[in-house]
Design a protein around this motif. Structure first.
Motif, PDB file in Angstrom:
ATOM      1  N   UNK A 187       0.826  -1.208   0.000  1.00  0.00           N
ATOM      2  CA  UNK A 187       0.000   0.000   0.000  1.00  0.00           C
ATOM      3  C   UNK A 187       0.861   1.259   0.000  1.00  0.00           C
ATOM      4  N   UNK A 188       2.063   1.111   0.528  1.00  0.00           N
ATOM      5  CA  UNK A 188       2.974   2.257   0.578  1.00  0.00           C
ATOM      6  C   UNK A 188       4.022   2.096  -0.518  1.00  0.00           C
TER       7      UNK A 188
ATOM      8  N   UNK B 232      -1.291  10.851   0.051  1.00  0.00           N
ATOM      9  CA  UNK B 232      -1.078  10.809   1.497  1.00  0.00           C
ATOM     10  C   UNK B 232       0.385  10.478   1.757  1.00  0.00           C
ATOM     11  N   UNK B 233       1.135  11.473   2.141  1.00  0.00           N
ATOM     12  CA  UNK B 233       2.556  11.260   2.390  1.00  0.00           C
ATOM     13  C   UNK B 233       2.774  10.688   3.788  1.00  0.00           C
TER      14      UNK B 233
ATOM     15  N   UNK C 225       0.980   6.756   0.261  1.00  0.00           N
ATOM     16  CA  UNK C 225       0.007   5.712  -0.036  1.00  0.00           C
ATOM     17  C   UNK C 225      -0.358   5.744  -1.521  1.00  0.00           C
ATOM     18  N   UNK C 226      -0.589   4.586  -2.097  1.00  0.00           N
ATOM     19  CA  UNK C 226      -0.951   4.519  -3.515  1.00  0.00           C
ATOM     20  C   UNK C 226      -2.265   5.266  -3.760  1.00  0.00           C
TER      21      UNK C 226
ATOM     22  N   UNK D 178      -5.928   5.705  -1.978  1.00  0.00           N
ATOM     23  CA  UNK D 178      -6.097   6.905  -1.154  1.00  0.00           C
ATOM     24  C   UNK D 178      -5.916   8.187  -1.951  1.00  0.00           C
TER      25      UNK D 178
END
Lengths: 437, 437
Positions: free
Chosen positions: A46-47, A66-67, A77-78, A109
Motif C-alpha cells: 500500500x505504501x 497521502x505522504x 500511499x498509492x 487513497x
C-alpha cells in the motif's frame, strides 16, 4: 481514564455488519468473474516510494497523495493500482508469463476535497492484460465481456458499452488541424456531462474556429453503430492514425460480439475519449440501462506502454477499473442493493433454554459446523425473549431452540425466522432439514 | 523519458502469482472458518486519527506508527486491528447486536527495525466476541475450536493449545508478595524463549528474593494438566483473584473439549501470560506439533474492557489474532507450503493453432466460462512451441488445442498437462470431460 471521543476521519466509509455483507457480495461477484477469466491476484504494498508514485510527474496527484512522515525515503500511499502494477511488471518482467493477466482489489487513497459520495479511501477493482512488446487486439474485446458477466451476476438485465478508439479520434482532430489535441479530447469527454453549449464554448476558448467546432459536433453526433462507421469511412480521411483506429474499432465491435456481448449492448460513441493521455487505442465506458444517472460504472482502455517510467522494455496492455466503494454508495443511494443482491447468507443460531441445556446445545452447534453450516451458539444468560431479540437482530435463517424436552428426546425446535413456523426435528434429521431449507 | 528504478520499500512482502495463490489459500481457509463460526466482516479504515491510535498512551507504538503528513488532523496508519475495533464498538454500540462477533483480515503497519521475517506491512486475521457489560465464559472455550479447525484445514494433524488464566497467575504472584507483577509476568512469559537461567536472573534483577523465585519456578514447572490443577489447588491460596482464575481455567479446560478440542491437544501452562496488560482472564498460545520451532502461530485471550479509552460503557471480550504474513513466511521457510496446500486451483488454457481457428477457440472459452471453469484463451500470434511454453509456465491443468481438424469435426485435443496424455474430445462432451477430471 481519559475518554477519547471515538470518531473516524471524514471521507472514510465504514459499514455496519448488514451493509458490509452487501458490500462483500458485490466484491465477491467481481472477484469470482475476474478469476473465472484467468486473472490472478496481485497484492502490492500500500505504501510506495514517492518517486514511484510521482514518476509520471506531480500535478494534481502530488497534491492529493497521502505522504508518510517516516525515515529518509519519501513515501506515500498509492492513489491507484496501476502505478504499482507498472512498477511490479518492470521489477519482475523476467519472472512473469506474458500475456500477464492480473487482478487486484484494494484500497487506494486520494486526499480530495471532501464531498458526498466521494471517498478518500476507496476500493478499486482492476484487471489488466499485459503483453511483452506486443499484445493481440482480441484482448480488447474480451475485457468488456468480463464486465458484462459481472453486472449480469449482480442482477442487471442490460448494460451499454460505449466504445471508441483514441487513434481514430486523434487522427480526426489532427486532420482537422486542431493544435492542442489533448485539451480538445478532455473537453469532448465531458460532452455528456456539461452539454453541447458548454462544450462548444470551451472549445472556442481553446482557440478552435467555429468551422472546426461544427465539424467536430457533426462527427460526434449520435447515430446507429452502422451509420457511425459509415460516417467515419465516408470522410476518406488519409491520416494513418485515423485509418488504424477505425480498423481497430470495427474489429472491437465484431469481436465483442464473439465474446458474448449482444450487439444491442454496444454503442459506438466518438465522444468517449477517457481524458487521460494514458490511453492510446480502444476506450470504453459502461452504463447500466435504466440507471444512466449513476454514470459510467466501469471504464478502461488500451495503452501502448504500461511501464515507460520504469523500464525501457515495452509493455502494451488493456485494463479496466471498477470503483467499488463509489458503486456501492450509488447502488445504496438508488435503493437497489436489496433488490439486486437479495438475502445474504444467513446463519443458524442455537438458543439453549437454560444452563442445563448448554452441553446439548454445544453438541448441536458442533454438528452444524462440521457440516459447514454457518452457525452460532447463544451462550449468554437471560430470558428467551432476549435471546429471540438477538436472533431477530442478527437476521438469522433459523433459530434452533433447545430446552429440556428437546434434550431428553434428542430433538430440536427449529423456528424458521422468515415464516415464524416452528417444527420439532430429531437430531439425526437436523442437518438435512436445514440444508434442504 | 527518465527511467525511475522500479523498487519497493524494505520490509514489504510482495508475491509472484504462484506464491500469491498459496498465500490466498491460507487466507481463504482462515476466512471460511471465521465465517462458519458466525463472525461477520468488519472493514475499518486504514487511517485513524492519531489520538485514537495512541489513546492507550504512546511508548513503543508512538515510535513505530506511520504518520500521515496531511491536513491539520494528526493521523496515522493502524498498527493493529484491535484499536479500530474498540473505536468502532464505542461509536456504534447502540447499533450493534451483542455479543458482537466480528472478524477482520487486513494489513497493519509497524515501522519496526527491518529484519528477516519481520514485515512492516503485514496481515492480521482477528476474531473477537464482544459483550455488552458481560460475556459468558463459554466463549473463551469456543475461540480455540476455531483455531483448531483452521489448522486442521491447512493440513496439520495435531496442535497444542497452551492455556492459562491471568487472574490465577496474578493472584499467585500477589500472594507471594511480588511488588511489580506486570514486569514479573512479562519476564515469565519469556521463559520458553530465554530459558530458566536468564528468566531467573531477570526476576532477581527486578528485586525478587531467591525464595520467591524458587516458589515461582516450582509453580510453573511442567506437569500433566491434572497434576497442574492439583498443584494449584493444593496451595490453598485464599487470594480472590487466584481462586476465580483457577475456577475459570478448569472450566476452560472442560469446555474446550466440549467444543471438540481433544484433551491431548490442550496443555495447561502457567508460564503463558501474554505480556500485555490488556488480558485479564483466559490466555492461550497455539503451537503446531512437529513445528514447534515456528513458535506460537496464534494467540489470544480474554479482556475485561475493550473500549475503556473510548467509552464509559464496559465491553468485555475474548479474541485471537493470526499473523498471516509471518505465518506464510514461516511455512515457506519450513518448506511445507506445497505439502500443506497441494495444488492450487488450476485453469484451462485454449490454444488455437492459427488465426483461422480463433473464432472456434473463442466459442470454446465462452462455453467453459459459462460453466464456471476458470479458463483463458491464448490469442497471441506465434508457434505452438511458444504457446505450450506459456501453458507450462502458467501451470494449467489442461491445454485445449484447436486446429483445423478439430474445428472441422467440432472437437478439441485435450492435453492433460500433468500426465502429458492427449485425447480428442467432441465439443458436446468437453465440459463433462473437464469437470470429471
Amino acid at each position: 481514564m481519559t475518554i477519547v471521543n471515538p470518531s473516524i476521519l471524514p471521507g472514510f466509509l465504514e459499514l455496519l455488519p448488514e451493509d458490509q455483507k452487501k458490500f462483500d457480495k458485490l466484491r465477491a461477484i467481481i472477484e469470482e468473474n475476474f478469476k473465472k477469466y484467468g486473472f490472478v491476484n496481485l497484492d502490492t504494498a500500500l505504501i510506495e516510494k514517492e518517486e514511484i508514485l510521482l514518476s509520471k510527474g506531480g500535478g494534481e496527484t502530488s497534491k492529493q497523495i497521502y505522504r508518510i512522515a517516516k525515515e529518509s525515503t519519501a513515501q506515500a500511499l498509492r492513489f491507484d493500482l496501476t502505478v504499482s502494477l507498472a512498477r511490479f511488471v518492470a521489477m519482475h518482467a523476467h519472472e512473469l508469463n506474458f500475456p500477464f493477466r492480473r487482478y487486484q482489489i484494494g484500497k487506494v487513497y486520494r486526499g480530495e476535497r471532501n464531498q458526498k459520495g466521494r471517498y478518500r479511501e476507496f476500493y478499486q477493482c482492476d484487471i489488466d492484460i499485459i503483453g511483452n512488446d506486443k499484445l493481440s487486439l482480441l484482448n480488447d474485446a474480451e475485457i468488456p465481456s468480463v464486465i458484462y458477466n459481472i453486472f449480469k451476476d449482480m442482477g442487471f438485465e442490460e448494460l451499454s458499452f460505449h466504445i471508441n478508439n483514441r487513434k481514430l479520434i486523434n487522427g480526426f482532430l489532427y486532420s482537422l488541424g486542431v493544435a492542442d489535441i489533448e485539451s480538445c479530447l478532455r473537453t469532448i469527454d465531458k460532452l455528456a456531462k456539461i452539454g453541447k453549449e458548454n462544450t462548444c464554448a470551451e472549445l472556442i476558448s481553446q482557440g478552435l474556429e467555429g468551422s472546426q467546432v461544427d465539424k467536430i459536433f457533426e462527427f460526434l453526433q449520435e447515430a446507429s453503430n452502422e451509420a457511425l462507421i459509415e460516417r467515419a469511412e465516408s470522410l476518406y480521411c488519409d491520416n494513418e492514425s485515423f485509418i488504424q483506429g477505425l480498423r481497430e474499432l470495427k474489429a472491437l465491435y465484431v469481436n465483442m460480439q464473439k465474446f458474448g456481448v449482444d450487439k444491442k449492448n454496444i454503442k459506438i460513441d466518438f465522444s468517449i475519449t477517457r481524458g487521460l493521455d494514458y490511453y492510446t487505442g480502444s476506450v470504453f465506458e459502461t452504463f447500466l440501462n435504466g440507471y444512466e444517472a449513476i454514470g459510467s460504472v466501469c471504464s478502461g482502455g488500451r495503452y501502448e506502454d504500461l511501464a515507460s517510467n520504469f523500464s525501457k522494455q515495452k509493455f502494451p496492455g488493456i485494463g479496466l477499473s471498477i470503483g467499488l466503494t463509489r458503486l456501492y454508495y450509488q447502488f445504496s443511494q438508488a435503493g437497489i442493493l436489496d433488490e439486486l443482491l437479495g438475502e445474504g447468507e444467513r446463519q443458524v443460531l442455537v438458543l439453549p433454554f437454560s444452563e442445563a441445556d448448554m452441553d446439548y446445545a454445544i453438541e448441536i452447534v458442533n454438528e452444524l459446523r462440521k457440516n459447514n453450516i454457518t452457525s452460532q451458539l447463544y451462550s449468554e444468560d437471560g430470558k428467551m425473549k432476549k435471546k429471540f431479540a438477538y436472533a431477530d437482530k442478527l437476521n438469522v435463517a433459523y433459530s434452533l431452540i433447545v430446552g429440556e424436552n428437546e434434550r431428553l428426546d434428542r430433538s430440536v425446535a427449529v423456528k424458521n425466522m422468515s415464516t415464524g413456523l416452528q417444527e420439532n426435528v430429531k437430531i439425526d434429521r437436523l442437518i438435512d432439514y436445514i440444508l434442504e431449507g
